[in-house]
Design an enzyme around this catalytic site. Sequence first.
Site, PDB file in Angstrom:
ATOM      1  N   ARG A 108       0.961  -1.384   0.128  1.00  0.00           N
ATOM      2  CA  ARG A 108       0.013  -0.108  -0.274  1.00  0.00           C
ATOM      3  C   ARG A 108       0.692   1.336   0.024  1.00  0.00           C
ATOM      4  O   ARG A 108       0.655   2.366   0.190  1.00  0.00           O
ATOM      5  CB  ARG A 108      -0.423   0.053   1.009  1.00  0.00           C
ATOM      6  CG  ARG A 108      -2.073   0.977   0.245  1.00  0.00           C
ATOM      7  CD  ARG A 108      -3.454   0.444   1.933  1.00  0.00           C
ATOM      8  NE  ARG A 108      -3.783  -0.800   2.182  1.00  0.00           N
ATOM      9  CZ  ARG A 108      -4.128  -1.064   3.601  1.00  0.00           C
ATOM     10  NH1 ARG A 108      -3.231  -0.603   4.740  1.00  0.00           N
ATOM     11  NH2 ARG A 108      -4.687  -2.665   3.441  1.00  0.00           N
ATOM     12  N   ARG A 155      -2.919   6.987   1.106  1.00  0.00           N
ATOM     13  CA  ARG A 155      -3.760   8.027   1.411  1.00  0.00           C
ATOM     14  C   ARG A 155      -2.693   8.917   2.243  1.00  0.00           C
ATOM     15  O   ARG A 155      -3.352  10.246   2.384  1.00  0.00           O
ATOM     16  CB  ARG A 155      -5.195   8.123   2.011  1.00  0.00           C
ATOM     17  CG  ARG A 155      -6.311   7.455   1.371  1.00  0.00           C
ATOM     18  CD  ARG A 155      -7.201   7.056   2.177  1.00  0.00           C
ATOM     19  NE  ARG A 155      -7.122   6.002   3.267  1.00  0.00           N
ATOM     20  CZ  ARG A 155      -7.975   5.165   3.182  1.00  0.00           C
ATOM     21  NH1 ARG A 155      -9.698   6.189   3.648  1.00  0.00           N
ATOM     22  NH2 ARG A 155      -8.169   4.038   3.934  1.00  0.00           N
ATOM     23  N   ARG A 175      -6.767  11.427  -5.710  1.00  0.00           N
ATOM     24  CA  ARG A 175      -7.834  10.734  -5.024  1.00  0.00           C
ATOM     25  C   ARG A 175      -9.196  11.724  -5.029  1.00  0.00           C
ATOM     26  O   ARG A 175     -10.503  12.317  -4.905  1.00  0.00           O
ATOM     27  CB  ARG A 175      -7.908  10.296  -4.185  1.00  0.00           C
ATOM     28  CG  ARG A 175      -8.720  10.313  -3.004  1.00  0.00           C
ATOM     29  CD  ARG A 175      -8.839   8.330  -3.915  1.00  0.00           C
ATOM     30  NE  ARG A 175     -10.169   7.577  -3.032  1.00  0.00           N
ATOM     31  CZ  ARG A 175     -11.015   7.537  -3.538  1.00  0.00           C
ATOM     32  NH1 ARG A 175     -11.589   8.871  -3.960  1.00  0.00           N
ATOM     33  NH2 ARG A 175     -12.081   6.718  -2.915  1.00  0.00           N
ATOM     34  N   ASP A 206      -6.610  -2.937  -7.313  1.00  0.00           N
ATOM     35  CA  ASP A 206      -7.190  -3.154  -6.067  1.00  0.00           C
ATOM     36  C   ASP A 206      -7.717  -5.421  -6.055  1.00  0.00           C
ATOM     37  O   ASP A 206      -7.791  -5.367  -7.417  1.00  0.00           O
ATOM     38  CB  ASP A 206      -9.152  -2.864  -6.196  1.00  0.00           C
ATOM     39  CG  ASP A 206      -9.489  -2.831  -4.687  1.00  0.00           C
ATOM     40  OD1 ASP A 206      -8.987  -2.782  -3.081  1.00  0.00           O
ATOM     41  OD2 ASP A 206      -9.959  -4.129  -4.461  1.00  0.00           O
ATOM     42  N   TYR A 217     -15.360 -12.340  -0.102  1.00  0.00           N
ATOM     43  CA  TYR A 217     -15.960 -11.978  -0.204  1.00  0.00           C
ATOM     44  C   TYR A 217     -17.431 -11.785  -0.481  1.00  0.00           C
ATOM     45  O   TYR A 217     -18.412 -11.382  -0.330  1.00  0.00           O
ATOM     46  CB  TYR A 217     -15.240 -10.780  -0.621  1.00  0.00           C
ATOM     47  CG  TYR A 217     -14.333 -10.072  -0.278  1.00  0.00           C
ATOM     48  CD1 TYR A 217     -14.592  -8.156   0.308  1.00  0.00           C
ATOM     49  CD2 TYR A 217     -12.495  -9.779   0.502  1.00  0.00           C
ATOM     50  CE1 TYR A 217     -13.672  -7.874   1.513  1.00  0.00           C
ATOM     51  CE2 TYR A 217     -11.820  -8.830   0.507  1.00  0.00           C
ATOM     52  CZ  TYR A 217     -12.253  -7.660   1.398  1.00  0.00           C
ATOM     53  OH  TYR A 217     -11.930  -6.875   2.213  1.00  0.00           O
TER      54      TYR A 217
END
Length: 650
Positions: A332, A336, A345, A381, A458
């Site tokens: 990652r 952010r 973003r 992702d 998921y």
Amino acid sequence: MGLSTEEPAPDFAGLRVFAFESRMAVETVSLIERFGGRAAVVPAMREVPLQDNHAAFEFAARLLSGNIDLAIFLTGVGVRELFRVMETRYTREQLVKALAGVVTVARGPKPVAALRELGLAARLTIPEPNTWREILSSLSKSVQLDAKRVAVQEYGISNHDLIAGLEARGALVFEVPVYRWSLPEERGPLRTAACAIAKGEADVVLFTSSAQVTNLIQLADAAGVGPEIRRRMREIVVGSIGPVCSQELRTHGIEPDFEPAHPRLGHLIKEAAARGAKILQQKRSQRAAIIEVRQPGDATANRIESSLLAEHPLMRACRREPVPYTPIWLMRQAGRYLPQYRRVRDRHPFLEMCRQPDLAAEVTVTTVERLGVDAAIIFADILLPLLPMGVGLKYEGGDGPMIERPVRTEADVQNLLDVPVAESLGFVAEAIRIVRRALSKRTPLIGFAGAPFTLASYLVEGGSSRQYQATKTLMYTDPPVWHQIMELLARITAEYLKLQVEAGADVLQLFDSWVGSLGPDDYRRFVLPYTRRVIAAMPPGVPVIHFGTVTGTLLELMREAGGDVIGLDWRVDLAEAWHRLGYDIGVQGNLDPVALFAEIPEIKRRAREILDRAGGRPGHIFNLGHGILPETPVDHVIALVDMVHEMSAR
């Protein structure tokens, strides 16, 4: 660029002419046939309006509040679509009145016509060939840009050169994406056309946009005829509408033979008819004279570049060979916590960033350059392969990904849409190609996918879970359905990873983020065969990093499932874990991500401990035990990279 300057009367004389128009397909066929050509016109792209276009509404709000000084409109379709979206909240009268008070710039006649339909006249029209260079040149002569608030209506991709040029002149730029370019809904004809060109069934190929080039090559690569198409393009006539399209052709190793004097469809076809036969004759004569001798310099350069990357410390570590220092990258790492990421973003939803190759490539490359890490990992992702399955995957802000239609019965499995990986996930491959070109052979590029168990969880849970109750209940009560799901996901995951390798990924990482919820017996029965199948399907020579969290009890089984390197989370001691795995396999890890919130001396102490536990053995890749957290101080991340390089120098 052209091979001849003589311009006889336009006549294709029966040549087979391929073009890739969509909106102008009928006109294209008519023109080609009027000039004596045999036309094969196949749509290569479509313009897809953006869903939930927040940028359009923000543009309207800024416009109505007087916070825009200059608006640049790049396409007629974009002007119309922008107004269609804005008029769902505001009246046309309001918008037109506000827009009449700002400087409007039109890139050529199409946006001029679209503005005229609204009762507006463009204050400035960019002359041909109206590329970003002409836009900047015209603006610099006519408008003072310093401190001006400039909105740019974008088309299928963002024009980074235009944006950078405006910002360099002091403008405050607001980008307004309106639609994106995508493959046609029915891709069969384009695939057929690609195969026909590869077989030598075309004499002339005409491109009127860079997106046509991108999509044709993408489908050709997926169909396994990409190299042959590139070779055939050297033997036939290749016409390009203008500089942007030509640059995209060159990016794929194809040199256009000519651009028309005016960047219009009619001019392109007319000049192709006038010059095509002679260009084709010259090319065939040259080919006969050369007898298909390959240029040794190109092959040599490719071998040198490949060998340089093969000797990169990260690649050597994957092969457990000695390295000058311990390589480091971070899961990652494009996230952010980085201001560069947040700027992108803030303008684009997460899923849009994944789906737009230029955006995904941008955050991938800028992160490597900012941090100085030893590998890039493509921005994507792990759940992207679920998008085209028809289960309603959504990314809901802070709640994480959600599945609207969980899969828990045999009927649910039967309702899953089959995923044509190369077509549905081609945007990831294109992002990889862009990054590979940007990085050249300086830095390895990591592709990745979610492992079958994590994807299945998921699908079954419908989102994040703590107990994995639905997943385990399905495994225990209906094993046949569970195995059907895993069979499907293993196949799709393997195809997806191979697609990334074909696009240019040097290393692969398989993320089994949720597998630590299982005990060894369940892992052996319900997971191991499918993970092993995925890893075994990978091309020889491409290292695979096999990573999971909370896997202290599963390490030996993960090794059995496969991988050149086993990723370790922070909950295990690296020295002990490596001993259990055996020193004939590499390990990756494993600093606690929260340690990056400590002071620099403490981070250095903890990094030193991990390096000491690795003992300088070949095969260690430094990483966190999971992904970087959003609030992590950037300077601490950079300090970690620097100190690992310094402390591990041999």
